[in-house]
Design an enzyme around this catalytic site. Structure first.
Site, PDB file in Angstrom:
ATOM      1  CG  ASP A  98     -33.588  67.753  71.542  1.00 19.81           C
ATOM      2  OD1 ASP A  98     -34.687  67.669  70.963  1.00 19.81           O
ATOM      3  OD2 ASP A  98     -32.817  68.720  71.406  1.00 19.81           O
ATOM      4  CG  ASP A 199     -36.832  67.417  67.044  1.00 14.26           C
ATOM      5  OD1 ASP A 199     -36.127  68.421  66.906  1.00 14.26           O
ATOM      6  OD2 ASP A 199     -37.069  66.603  66.119  1.00 14.26           O
ATOM      7  CD  GLU A 256     -38.252  72.307  66.167  1.00 14.47           C
ATOM      8  OE1 GLU A 256     -37.423  72.902  65.481  1.00 14.47           O
ATOM      9  OE2 GLU A 256     -38.398  71.077  66.112  1.00 14.47           O
ATOM     10  CG  HIS A 328     -29.864  72.953  67.372  1.00  6.88           C
ATOM     11  ND1 HIS A 328     -30.965  73.339  68.105  1.00  6.88           N
ATOM     12  CD2 HIS A 328     -30.253  71.881  66.657  1.00  6.88           C
ATOM     13  CE1 HIS A 328     -31.960  72.524  67.843  1.00  6.88           C
ATOM     14  NE2 HIS A 328     -31.574  71.623  66.970  1.00  6.88           N
ATOM     15  CG  ASP A 329     -32.607  73.584  64.217  1.00 14.62           C
ATOM     16  OD1 ASP A 329     -31.705  72.783  63.924  1.00 14.62           O
ATOM     17  OD2 ASP A 329     -33.647  73.246  64.824  1.00 14.62           O
TER      18      ASP A 329
HETATM   19  C1  GLC Z   1     -35.805  69.928  64.745  1.00 12.64           C
HETATM   20  C2  GLC Z   1     -34.368  70.056  65.222  1.00 12.64           C
HETATM   21  C3  GLC Z   1     -33.456  70.005  64.035  1.00 12.64           C
HETATM   22  C4  GLC Z   1     -33.644  68.691  63.346  1.00 12.64           C
HETATM   23  C5  GLC Z   1     -35.121  68.414  63.019  1.00 12.64           C
HETATM   24  C6  GLC Z   1     -35.338  66.973  62.711  1.00 12.64           C
HETATM   25  O1  GLC Z   1     -36.185  70.970  63.944  1.00 12.64           O
HETATM   26  O2  GLC Z   1     -34.227  71.214  65.977  1.00 12.64           O
HETATM   27  O3  GLC Z   1     -32.117  70.203  64.379  1.00 12.64           O
HETATM   28  O4  GLC Z   1     -32.905  68.673  62.147  1.00 12.64           O
HETATM   29  O5  GLC Z   1     -35.971  68.705  64.097  1.00 12.64           O
HETATM   30  O6  GLC Z   1     -35.270  66.196  63.880  1.00 12.64           O
END
Ligand code: GLC
Ligand code: CA
Length: 558
Positions: A98, A199, A256, A328-329
């Protein structure tokens, strides 16, 4: 499209804290991942994305990094990580980490130095801004609730955090900061990393005037996404990063990306795009509530199918999306996309099939391959996630009862996907001999790897077959490069599409409804490639009747 080494790969996301604990401290670790490499290889996985394992105070489960160059002690050592890289390589597998570079942790030395000298060099690594008329610089709400601005003690300034206050945003307008980040990225790639999952990247570009927008909630704030969506010029930043880092290594990157403009697909994932691929969140986005989880919306079949089909069609011939049903979100995909009557083995296999055979890079999230489900928690203390707690309290504030607020968390919580991986029927589902950091879903006695691995009819075995069909020598090219063409759109609750390449044509047809549905097939000869109900051949004639929760993959023979 230029051919790339990662086009034919299948990816798997590991949430390391919950994957496999080998030393009994209740937290999954790198050794635990090494132990399961053969399991993943057997499943057909090529690329493993590991959620953050860097040093971190874990306010947001490692998405708050305090040292980009070290591994968190709870997960192991750098030597173990190097061992993981080597052992993956031996199996022709690739490790992807990540990359969290919109923000770091407030415990990172850059931020500590910035606080101790708010006019000094390191303050310029962050957004230190003066307030306006006794108020913070603007009225934005952070993604986790509350203002994005936190006062800096002893000054008239505030610092910006798009997420928790322990996650200060990094200032990408500062060339020194960018250089530091690029150096760090290359350091990891030099170690042999295959690439990164990137991310929250759309947040790096800000409108430096920080204009106020109209309030949109009863907290007197407005969502920060408005400012992000209105700032332009992120493309130059992303291209620079790519040229300075990924490109030199032919690395795989999956981003993302939320809030991209529709006409920018090519800029993002075209041949010369910023990234190799990006997640398709079009389905997930359908559930967003106006004020939070408490007014989130359930999935409605037609809009869901349209959302995915539109994404597929839009990216056709331009680039590859990364397809998921969960991460995971999010809550577990089967609990979100399958109606109650379809929450059974057949339904789970059906949903997996429609996702894995789409055009793009399939990403499987740990536990998806055995049909792991959302987990009931008795009270808010059983949850760990910062976002879940915030959402719970905002639901209470909006007038929901404790029970209703817990129901909202059951449906939406990120912890649903973060409960420990269910390996066996042993204590703690075989995840840990100690006290797991998060509750194990009590359904592990029914749902676990050990029970499924020797059962030819299990979800796990089905996923193995599905992946091996997708990667097969005969049809792999069709599933990778073949066009995506929607089919049977007029049929209620039918999710069907063709994949077509040259003279090969494959139909994937699923019945998400409760009743049988009859599909008129074309006359050509056909053959069943995969079925979740043991169907070996097609009936005489051209009518195919699909039972509720039935999916079939049909090859048209020329
Ligand atoms: C992304 C991650 C998430 C995290 C956020 C802040 O959305 O997937 O888990 O809380 O970024 O880093
Ligand atoms: Ca451990």
């Amino acid at each position: 499209m230029k051919k790339q080494w990662w086009h034919n790969k299948i990816a798997y996301q590991i949430y390391p804290k919950s994957f496999n604990d080998t030393n009994g401290d209740g937290i999954g670790d790198i050794r635990g991942i090494i132990e399961k490499l053969d399991y993943l290889k057997e499943l057909g996985i090529d690329i493993i994305w590991i959620s953050p394992i860097y040093k971190s105070p874990f306010v947001d489960q490692g998405y708050d990094i305090s040292d980009y160059y070290s591994i968190a002690k709870a997960f192991g050592t750098m030597e173990e990580f190097e061992e993981l890289l080597a052992k993956a390589k031996k199996r022709n597998m690739y490790i992807v980490m990540d990359l969290v570079i919109n923000h770091c942790s407030n415990e990172h030395e850059w931020f500590q130095k910035a606080l101790s000298e708010p006019d000094g060099e390191y303050a310029g690594y962050f957004y230190f801004e003066k307030g306006k008329n006794g108020n913070p610089p603007s009225n934005y709400r952070s993604y986790f609730g509350g203002s994005v601005w936190e006062p800096i003690e002893g000054t008239d300034k505030y610092y910006l955090h798009s997420f928790a206050k322990e996650q200060p945003d990094l200032n990408w307008n500062n060339p020194k900061l960018k250089k530091e980040l690029f150096k760090m990225i290359n350091w990891w790639l030099d170690k042999g990393l295959a690439g990164f999952r990137i991310d929250a990247i759309m947040n790096i570009k800000k409108n430096l005037d920080f204009p106020d927008y109209q309030v949109d909630g009863n907290d007197g704030l407005t969502s920060i996404t408005k400012m992000i969506e209105e700032s332009s010029g992120i493309g130059d930043m992303l291209q620079e990063m790519k040229h300075e880092t990924f490109e030199k290594y032919d690395a795989f990157t999956v981003a993302e990306v939320f809030n991209m403009r529709e006409d920018e697909v090519e800029d993002f994932i075209g041949d010369d795009g910023h990234f190799s691929t990006m997640f398709d969140f079009s389905a997930h986005s359908l559930t967003f509530g106006e004020h939070g989880w408490y007014d989130s919306k359930p999935i409605e079949f037609n809009s869901w199918r349209s959302a995915i089909f539109e994404s597929q069609t839009r990216c056709q011939g331009i680039g590859f999306l990364a397809n998921i049903i969960e991460n995971h979100d999010e809550p577990r995909g089967i609990c979100r996309y399958l109606p109650e009557y379809a929450l059974n083995d057949a339904g789970v296999k059906m949903l997996g099939t429609t996702s894995v055979l789409l055009r793009g890079i399939p990403f499987i999230y740990q536990g998806q391959e055995i049909g792991m489900r959302n987990c009931h928690m008795q009270n808010i203390e059983e949850y760990n996630d910062i976002d879940t707690k915030n959402q719970y309290y905002s639901a209470l504030k909006a007038g929901l009862s404790n029970e209703e607020a817990l129901d909202v968390c059951y449906v939406n919580s990120r912890d649903n996907a973060r409960t420990p991986m269910q390996w066996s029927m042993e204590k703690n589902a075989g995840f840990s001999e100690g006290n797991p950091w998060l509750k194990v879903n009590p359904n592990y006695l029914q749902i676990n790897v050990e029970a499924q691995i020797n059962d030819e009819n299990s979800i796990l075995k089905y996923y193995q077959k599905l992946i091996s069909l997708r990667k097969s020598e005969e049809y792999g090219e069709v599933f990778i490069y073949g066009d995506f063409c929607p089919a049977y759109l007029d049929k209620d609750k039918v999710y069907a599409f063709y994949r077509k390449l040259n003279d090969k044509k494959i139909l994937v047809a699923a019945n998400f409804g409760q009743d049988d549905v009859a599909l008129e097939l074309e006359k050509e000869n056909k053959e069943v490639l995969l079925s979740n109900m043991g169907r070996k051949s097609l009936p005489f004639g051209t009518t195919l009747t699909l039972k509720s929760c039935e999916v079939v993959v049909v090859l048209y023979l020329k």
